[in-house]
Scaffold this motif. Structure first.
Motif, short mmCIF file in Angstrom:
data_model
loop_
_atom_site.label_atom_id
_atom_site.label_comp_id
_atom_site.label_asym_id
_atom_site.label_seq_id
_atom_site.Cartn_x
_atom_site.Cartn_y
_atom_site.Cartn_z
N THR A 118 72.19 18.21 70.69
CA THR A 118 71.60 18.53 71.88
C THR A 118 71.29 17.26 72.39
OG1 THR A 118 71.42 20.73 71.37
CG2 THR A 118 70.14 19.89 73.24
N ALA A 119 71.57 16.85 73.58
CA ALA A 119 70.89 15.47 74.15
C ALA A 119 69.82 15.79 74.49
CB ALA A 119 71.96 14.93 75.38
N GLY A 120 68.62 14.82 74.45
CA GLY A 120 67.42 14.92 75.08
C GLY A 120 66.40 14.10 74.26
N TYR A 121 65.22 14.40 74.41
CA TYR A 121 64.10 13.52 73.88
C TYR A 121 63.71 14.31 72.63
CZ TYR A 121 63.92 11.10 78.36
OH TYR A 121 64.29 10.15 79.36
N TYR A 122 63.36 13.33 71.42
CA TYR A 122 63.01 13.81 70.18
C TYR A 122 61.73 13.02 69.86
CZ TYR A 122 67.39 16.40 69.94
OH TYR A 122 68.55 17.07 69.98
N LEU A 123 60.87 13.87 68.98
CA LEU A 123 59.96 13.11 68.48
C LEU A 123 60.31 13.15 66.77
CD1 LEU A 123 56.81 12.32 68.21
CD2 LEU A 123 56.50 14.63 67.35
N ILE A 124 60.23 11.66 66.63
CA ILE A 124 60.71 11.02 65.23
C ILE A 124 59.64 10.75 64.39
CG2 ILE A 124 62.24 9.75 63.88
CD1 ILE A 124 63.76 11.56 65.61
#
Length: 163
Positions: A67-73
């Motif tokens: 899923t494309a998008g912003y991720y907190l890593i």
């Protein structure tokens, strides 16, 4: 692997809306991985603890969300004392490119932990992994316990924030 779902209650007792189902993972490193001074080494986070959508591969220690998008890593790792004072770094890589890093200067008298957290945009076929590097001489070993002997000090996690 598990999936968290359901509505959270609001302060007035009604259900909160607009909160997406959990999409993410958490993995723990394997104790005993050797890391040589002066070499960027991928950390082996081979114990999968949570993986809501099957996006984490414990064999390659890579997170590849579809899923494309912003991720907190987030990632952390703990190792033994270096043979001399030096610099320690931990890096979030996207498609083998350094993206976010954290680190500190370290004396050779104590073990040390490194932590990095960042928000990255992933386009649906990108992968994320973690590397560490230190220049204090010798070879260090990844530890998975803290001073209390309980909780792990070597984690890698990712959480979908949105598009």
């Amino acid at each position: 692997s598990s999936k968290l779902s359901g509505a959270l209650p609001a302060i007035d007792g009604s259900a909160l809306t607009g909160i997406a189902d959990f999409k993410g993972f958490r993995a723990r490193a394997v104790a005993g991985q050797s890391i040589s001074s002066g070499t960027s080494t991928k950390v082996n986070y081979a114990t999968e603890l949570i993986d809501s959508d099957g996006w984490y591969n414990p064999t390659t220690s890579q997170f590849t969300p579809t899923t494309a998008g912003y991720y907190l890593i987030h990632a952390d790792v703990r190792m033994g004392a270096m043979t001399s004072n030096g610099r320690c770094d931990i890096v979030i890589r996207v498609n083998a490119q350094e993206t976010v890093s954290g680190g500190h200067n370290q004396t050779n008298s104590n073990d040390f932990a490194m932590v990095v957290t960042g928000i990255v945009y992933l386009d649906g076929n990108d992968y994320v992994d973690i590397v560490v590097n230190f220049n204090g001489g010798g070879t260090q070993t990844v530890s998975i316990t803290n001073n209390t002997g309980g909780a792990t000090d070597a984690n890698f996690s990712g959480y979908f924030l949105g598009t």
